[in-house]
Design an enzyme around this catalytic site. Sequence first.
Site, PDB file in Angstrom:
ATOM      1  N   ARG A 147     -10.953  -0.367   7.801  1.00 44.36           N
ATOM      2  CA  ARG A 147     -10.865  -0.353   6.499  1.00 44.36           C
ATOM      3  C   ARG A 147     -12.111  -0.599   6.058  1.00 44.36           C
ATOM      4  NH1 ARG A 147      -7.394  -4.274   3.627  1.00 44.36           N
ATOM      5  NH2 ARG A 147      -9.393  -4.990   3.025  1.00 44.36           N
ATOM      6  N   HIS A 196      -8.693  -3.340   0.035  1.00 42.09           N
ATOM      7  CA  HIS A 196      -7.441  -2.982   0.005  1.00 42.09           C
ATOM      8  C   HIS A 196      -7.201  -1.739  -1.136  1.00 42.09           C
ATOM      9  CE1 HIS A 196      -3.158  -2.509   0.104  1.00 42.09           C
ATOM     10  NE2 HIS A 196      -3.059  -2.811  -1.091  1.00 42.09           N
ATOM     11  N   TYR A 203     -12.545 -11.567   2.439  1.00 40.88           N
ATOM     12  CA  TYR A 203     -12.088 -12.150   3.717  1.00 40.88           C
ATOM     13  C   TYR A 203     -12.460 -11.293   4.946  1.00 40.88           C
ATOM     14  CZ  TYR A 203      -9.282  -8.333   2.041  1.00 40.88           C
ATOM     15  OH  TYR A 203      -8.888  -6.911   1.533  1.00 40.88           O
TER      16      TYR A 203
HETATM   17  C1  LIG Z   1       7.627  -2.735   2.042  1.00 42.99           C
HETATM   18  C2  LIG Z   1       6.496  -2.966   1.651  1.00 42.99           C
HETATM   19  N1  LIG Z   1       5.683  -4.238   1.300  1.00 42.99           N
HETATM   20  C3  LIG Z   1       4.389  -4.412   0.519  1.00 42.99           C
HETATM   21  C4  LIG Z   1       4.069  -3.341   0.058  1.00 42.99           C
HETATM   22  C5  LIG Z   1       2.829  -3.476  -0.709  1.00 42.99           C
HETATM   23  N2  LIG Z   1       1.662  -2.803   0.301  1.00 42.99           N
HETATM   24  C6  LIG Z   1       1.058  -1.509   0.166  1.00 42.99           C
HETATM   25  S1  LIG Z   1      -0.073  -1.363   1.034  1.00 42.99           S
HETATM   26  C7  LIG Z   1      -0.005  -2.897   1.916  1.00 42.99           C
HETATM   27  C8  LIG Z   1      -0.800  -3.360   2.937  1.00 42.99           C
HETATM   28  C9  LIG Z   1      -0.416  -2.420   4.165  1.00 42.99           C
HETATM   29  O1  LIG Z   1      -1.430  -2.608   5.256  1.00 42.99           O
HETATM   30  P1  LIG Z   1      -1.316  -1.591   6.399  1.00 42.99           P
HETATM   31  O2  LIG Z   1       0.093  -1.190   6.698  1.00 42.99           O
HETATM   32  O3  LIG Z   1      -2.017  -2.349   7.813  1.00 42.99           O
HETATM   33  O4  LIG Z   1      -2.039  -0.426   5.940  1.00 42.99           O
HETATM   34  P2  LIG Z   1      -3.544  -0.285   5.278  1.00 42.99           P
HETATM   35  O5  LIG Z   1      -3.299  -0.580   3.613  1.00 42.99           O
HETATM   36  O6  LIG Z   1      -4.476  -1.315   5.988  1.00 42.99           O
HETATM   37  O7  LIG Z   1      -3.902   1.163   5.389  1.00 42.99           O
HETATM   38  C10 LIG Z   1       1.099  -3.674   0.958  1.00 42.99           C
HETATM   39  C11 LIG Z   1       1.480  -5.036   1.401  1.00 42.99           C
HETATM   40  C12 LIG Z   1       4.645  -2.146   0.059  1.00 42.99           C
HETATM   41  N3  LIG Z   1       4.024  -0.943  -0.140  1.00 42.99           N
HETATM   42  N4  LIG Z   1       5.585  -1.994   1.125  1.00 42.99           N
END
Ligand SMILES: Cc1ncc(C[n+]2csc(CCOP(=O)(O)OP(=O)(O)O)c2C)c(N)n1
Length: 352
Positions: free
Chosen positions: A253, A257, A265
């Site tokens: 990434r 975010h 971080y």
């Molecule tokens: C069940 C749930 N918990 C929290 C979130 C909030 N949230 C959106 S993206 C994210 C991080 C996701 O990380 P990852 O699965 O590694 O995907 P990346 O964003 O790195 O592509 C979070 C915590 C959500 N969408 N759904």
Amino acid sequence: MATHTAEPTAGGAAVEHLTLEDRVWLLRAMLLMRGLEERAMTLYRQGKVPGSFYDGYGQEAVSAGAAFAMGPQDRLCILHRDLAAHLIRGVTPARILSQYMGRAAGITRGRDGNVHFGDRQLGCVGMVSMLPDMMLVATGMAMAFKLRGERRCAITWFGDGSTSRGDFHEAMNWAGVQKLPVIFVLENNQYAYSTPVEKQFAVDPVERAAAYGFVGVTVDGNDAEAMFEAARAARERALNGEGPTLIEAETMRMHGHAAHDDMKYVPKEQVEEWRKRDPIERQEARLRDAGVDIDALRAEVKASIDEAAEEALAGPMPDPSTATDGVFCSGEAEPLGDGQAPWSGFSSGGAA
Ligand SMILES: Cc1ncc(C[n+]2csc(CCOP(=O)(O)OP(=O)(O)O)c2C)c(N)n1
């Protein structure tokens, strides 16, 4: 059941199944994705994109390569870092920018979050934000395909953070037990918000495929042709009744975010290391060697984004009196479409 690592492609396996025109399409989709997201980020900073904005900078090959291997009747559950999949199915740049800005001409006609969309006529399922619920949606669709005896598959993308959720394991288990025609693309971009992978799992998550009884492969997620080849092979297995595949796409990434996150971080050296593996530069180098005019392609993509931005900015906001339209199904549901994909036709294109 073996877990194995796909061979790197460098002029190898993927090319066997791709014409030069297809390989250019992979690059075009990645350039469009990057260009549209960069434009959207500018519009966000100008206050024209409500909410926050999420992009997939540096991860373009994951969605471009995998989506390109799907046929018209396949179904795609696409996540917020995977814009190239929508583009490959035929969603136009103007509709995407309209979507980001909440305009009436957007895919959801101004409803829901700016990155929550899908055009069912093109085989793109509307994004479900709760992670990774779309694994269950894809598994359910694959179950339906199996029950109806249809030769088609479902594919979905999700992040490394998603693998810690119960839904991930439920989908993997059911897909394995039922040998469903489903492809799970684990986009391992090293971070789930601020959580690095070493705090996310104690085993390489690709190992989990074997635990559920199906194939898992690790692929260089910054190589569009390698992604294509892994998804093509997974689809072939799915259509032959050999069950699901977990594809772990190793990537990074490269942005925060979302637009509001400066990713303090993440060590700078880590980002710089991955910058050398940029998926677009890699595909450009290959195609330059094959005699493709990259400057002309870049100019074509830029012109189409400029035109799309102009169109989207000129478009109206939704009429408030229509706010509740389309929220609930009334009467007959629209039939699902089979896409009008603009790609030259990865030759198996659903016919396999
Ligand atoms: C069940 C749930 N918990 C929290 C979130 C909030 N949230 C959106 S993206 C994210 C991080 C996701 O990380 P990852 O699965 O590694 O995907 P990346 O964003 O790195 O592509 C979070 C915590 C959500 N969408 N759904």
